[in-house]
Design an enzyme around this catalytic site. Structure first.
Site, mmCIF file in Angstrom:
data_model
loop_
_atom_site.group_PDB
_atom_site.id
_atom_site.type_symbol
_atom_site.label_atom_id
_atom_site.label_comp_id
_atom_site.label_asym_id
_atom_site.label_seq_id
_atom_site.Cartn_x
_atom_site.Cartn_y
_atom_site.Cartn_z
ATOM 1 N N ARG A 101 -1.566 0.009 -9.506
ATOM 2 C CA ARG A 101 -0.459 -0.894 -9.823
ATOM 3 C C ARG A 101 -0.965 -2.326 -9.996
ATOM 4 N NH1 ARG A 101 3.644 1.829 -6.686
ATOM 5 N NH2 ARG A 101 2.914 3.953 -6.421
ATOM 6 N N GLY A 107 6.797 7.327 6.810
ATOM 7 C CA GLY A 107 5.947 8.021 5.835
ATOM 8 C C GLY A 107 6.624 9.199 5.166
ATOM 9 N N ARG A 113 3.453 13.996 -7.264
ATOM 10 C CA ARG A 113 3.455 13.223 -8.496
ATOM 11 C C ARG A 113 2.101 13.385 -9.193
ATOM 12 N NH1 ARG A 113 6.076 7.423 -6.871
ATOM 13 N NH2 ARG A 113 4.162 6.995 -5.723
ATOM 14 N N LYS A 148 4.212 12.414 -2.259
ATOM 15 C CA LYS A 148 5.062 11.315 -1.775
ATOM 16 C C LYS A 148 5.993 11.851 -0.692
ATOM 17 C CE LYS A 148 8.262 7.727 -3.343
ATOM 18 N NZ LYS A 148 8.857 7.094 -4.540
ATOM 19 N N GLY A 157 2.553 3.641 1.593
ATOM 20 C CA GLY A 157 3.093 3.828 2.939
ATOM 21 C C GLY A 157 3.522 5.263 3.192
ATOM 22 N N ARG A 158 3.768 5.972 2.107
ATOM 23 C CA ARG A 158 4.179 7.376 2.265
ATOM 24 C C ARG A 158 3.682 8.217 1.105
ATOM 25 N NH1 ARG A 158 10.595 7.379 0.974
ATOM 26 N NH2 ARG A 158 10.625 5.645 -0.467
ATOM 27 N N GLY A 192 0.809 -1.228 0.000
ATOM 28 C CA GLY A 192 0.000 0.000 0.000
ATOM 29 C C GLY A 192 0.836 1.270 0.000
ATOM 30 N N ASP A 204 4.419 -4.310 -7.271
ATOM 31 C CA ASP A 204 3.791 -3.089 -6.756
ATOM 32 C C ASP A 204 4.379 -1.849 -7.420
ATOM 33 O OD1 ASP A 204 6.034 -4.098 -5.128
ATOM 34 O OD2 ASP A 204 5.890 -2.162 -4.133
ATOM 35 N N ASN A 205 5.438 -2.025 -8.201
ATOM 36 C CA ASN A 205 6.046 -0.886 -8.884
ATOM 37 C C ASN A 205 5.762 -0.920 -10.382
ATOM 38 O OD1 ASN A 205 7.020 0.051 -6.471
ATOM 39 N ND2 ASN A 205 9.078 -0.770 -6.745
HETATM 40 P P1 AMP Z 1 9.246 0.849 -2.604
HETATM 41 O O1 AMP Z 1 10.338 -0.151 -2.467
HETATM 42 O O2 AMP Z 1 9.685 2.273 -2.546
HETATM 43 O O3 AMP Z 1 8.356 0.575 -3.773
HETATM 44 O O4 AMP Z 1 8.332 0.691 -1.304
HETATM 45 C C1 AMP Z 1 7.717 -0.521 -0.943
HETATM 46 C C2 AMP Z 1 6.649 -0.244 0.073
HETATM 47 O O5 AMP Z 1 7.224 0.360 1.240
HETATM 48 C C3 AMP Z 1 5.552 0.699 -0.396
HETATM 49 O O6 AMP Z 1 4.366 0.234 0.145
HETATM 50 C C4 AMP Z 1 5.981 2.017 0.197
HETATM 51 O O7 AMP Z 1 4.888 2.885 0.369
HETATM 52 C C5 AMP Z 1 6.582 1.585 1.516
HETATM 53 N N1 AMP Z 1 7.561 2.541 2.057
HETATM 54 C C6 AMP Z 1 8.804 2.786 1.597
HETATM 55 N N2 AMP Z 1 9.411 3.723 2.345
HETATM 56 C C7 AMP Z 1 8.534 4.103 3.309
HETATM 57 C C8 AMP Z 1 8.551 5.042 4.393
HETATM 58 N N3 AMP Z 1 9.613 5.790 4.645
HETATM 59 N N4 AMP Z 1 7.449 5.140 5.156
HETATM 60 C C9 AMP Z 1 6.367 4.389 4.918
HETATM 61 N N5 AMP Z 1 6.287 3.492 3.929
HETATM 62 C C10 AMP Z 1 7.346 3.341 3.125
HETATM 63 MG MG MG Z 2 6.821 1.218 -4.643
#
Ligand code: AMP
Ligand code: MG
Length: 535
Positions: free
Chosen positions: A207, A143, A200, A130, A109-110, A107, A277-278
């Protein structure tokens, strides 16, 4: 009577948040709401926001007036300190396969979505912050986002757009004034870094992982709702009804994803973290993390130091995109209950990717079309580039200046001048000399013969090549230099880089300092070549 231009921001419209099922609970408490695709959560305010970049052309395309772009309200809203009229801030729920393993619910997360604005072309564009604070999907993280990763996202997404590759866009880069703690090298050394927020913009941030999460929960009803929403809103041209329409949708996603992978391949872009998820359901480049651009042509390269097995390396991206599409197909199977047609569509990925790749490489070589004999021509060029570690971008860019056709026609006389334009694409430890030069000359004469057989005249060919082979890409070291300058309070290099990246196929004379190969010092300097996932 004169009318004052409105300073109030144009109100956002809600599509996703209005039409898809919401979590009844509000706020950032960590949770996994069943049957919901998003949770309402407000951005958390920041101490001292300031724009590091504001994308005025994009803002204007979204209908913002100069007064609104210059006003204080926009900065407050893009920092999460103000409420944009009509915004109902929410975080989306999705899951994903990370490095090949099902990771469950992930989900936003930030990332916090605000709502949609209609652009000049009549398309609805979603705005998302973001790094704007914790959400129910933060999984214990803060976040927030650091400036270095936010800058990289903003710069690269705008470069991608100018290169003509589908991508999420960057409307703004805001420094928050709050520190963010990160273990940048994953070695236990946690330090405060400046925090930032990118706004963004995309038609959708949905996704593959959205679909996977619902399928993993065996939630047919919500999956059907999501699928109908995406089909109606984002794929209006689909034919058929019911299951046929869903299959047409899957085919369209497979094609867009194949086309995207082919574009990345022909530009030397390595995403770095192609988890499901990306991957955007619209075939956009999304989630700029430890990405990189090939300097030396090294097909096994990945910039992501956390990817020990090289799963997401340059040469593997199309195969991984197809693997991810298989996971999307698995999710859709819950509704379709028939694997054969999904499998057959998935099998079409390879041919679609090949066709796109061939068409793009034909243009990179200045050819009117790709013929079967060109397979060997391209493969042999890539082999020569790999052997010498030639700069991928510069080699193709300067190929347009090589008098290959003339040398083929004139023979020995022109042979000497043949390789000179390419010398800038070779690194010091493998220069274009001796036996290497002879192999390149032989290839260039073959290429000259092929050009002679092509109907395009030399100036058409050169124009075609220059429109396909950029002179400038956002090499990691360039962005790192901008970051170093920002930390000294100097914004000029950021403005200069963004301006140059807006015209990658037709650089201005003042862009010259940005156009060279990666300097030797940057090979091992942190952030200049390889990076961790820390962001
Ligand atoms: P990513 O590898 O950037 O695609 O992130 C994978 C997951 O981790 C996604 O659900 C992001 O929203 C979450 N995420 C990454 N960094 C943070 C953060 N600093 N705080 C909260 N969620 C995060
Ligand atoms: Mg991601």
């Amino acid at each position: 009577m004169t009318l004052e231009p409105s300073l109030a921001l144009p109100p956002l419209t809600q599509h996703y948040a209005r039409l898809l099922p919401a979590d009844p609970e509000r706020g950032p408490r960590l949770r996994a709401p069943e049957g919901a695709l998003h949770s309402f959560v407000d951005p958390a305010p920041v101490a001292n926001p300031a724009f590091l970049a504001l994308n005025r052309p994009l803002g204007e395309a979204l209908g913002l007036s100069p007064a609104q772009l210059d006003g204080d309200e926009l900065l407050a809203c893009l920092a999460g300190n103000g409420a944009w009229p009509g915004a109902t801030p929410f975080a989306m729920a999705y899951g994903g396969h990370q490095f090949g393993t099902w990771a469950g619910q992930l989900g936003d997360g930030r990332a916090i979505n605000l709502g949609d604005l209609q652009d000049h072309e009549g398309r609805w564009q979603s705005l998302q912050l973001k790094g704007a604070g914790p959400t129910p999907y933060s999984r214990g993280a803060d976040g927030r986002a650091v400036l270095r990763s936010s800058l990289r996202e903003y710069v690269c997404s705008e470069a991608m757009a100018a290169l003509g590759v589908p991508t999420t866009r960057g409307l703004s880069l805001v420094q928050t004034g709050d520190p963010v703690l990160r273990d940048r090298f994953y070695n236990g050394d946690v330090r405060p870094e400046p925090g930032a927020i990118v706004c963004r913009v995309a038609e959708s941030f949905i996704r593959f992982g959205h679909f996977e999460l619902l399928a993993a929960r065996q939630d047919r009803a919500t999956l059907e709702t999501l699928l109908s929403y995406v089909e109606d809103r984002h794929f209006p041209g689909l034919t058929g009804q019911g299951k046929d329409r869903h299959l047409a949708f899957y085919e369209a996603v497979c094609q867009r994803t194949a086309d995207l992978a082919a574009q990345w391949s022909t530009l030397g872009f390595v995403h770095g973290v192609l988890n499901t998820d990306n991957l955007s359901i619209l075939g956009l480049t999304i989630d700029y993390g430890p990405y990189g651009w090939l300097d030396r042509y090294t097909p096994e390269w990945t910039p992501n130091t956390s990817d020990h097995g090289g799963r997401y390396r340059y040469a593997q991206q199309a195969a991984i995109a197809q693997w991810n599409l298989a996971q999307l197909g698995n999710a859709l199977y819950l509704l379709l209950e028939d694997a054969a047609p999904l499998q057959s569509i998935l099998n079409g990925f390879e041919a679609r990717f090949r066709d796109q790749w061939r068409g793009l490489f034909a243009h990179k070589l200045g050819l009117s079309r790709f013929e079967p004999r060109d397979e060997g021509l391209v493969t042999d060029l890539l082999r020569l580039m790999e052997e010498a570690g030639t700069d991928f971008t510069l080699c193709f860019r300067h190929l347009a200046e090589v008098p290959a056709r003339e040398a083929f026609l004139e023979g020995e006389a022109a042979r000497e001048a043949l390789t000179a334009p390419l010398s800038r694409a070779f690194y010091a430890n493998a220069p274009l000399e001796g036996a290497r030069q002879e192999s390149w000359q032989a290839w260039l004469l073959r290429y000259g013969a092929r050009l002679h057989a092509d109907p395009a005249d030399p100036s058409t060919r050169r124009a075609r090549m220059n429109a396909q082979n950029p002179a400038l890409i956002p090499r990691n070291y360039l962005t790192q230099q901008v970051l170093d300058a920002l930390e000294q309070g100097d914004r000029a290099p950021l403005d200069q880089l963004l301006t140059a990246l807006s015209r990658p196929y037709a650089p201005a004379p003042e862009d010259a300092p940005l156009l060279g190969p990666r300097p030797a010092w940057a090979e091992t300097h942190p952030g200049c070549t390889a990076l961790s996932c820390s962001s």
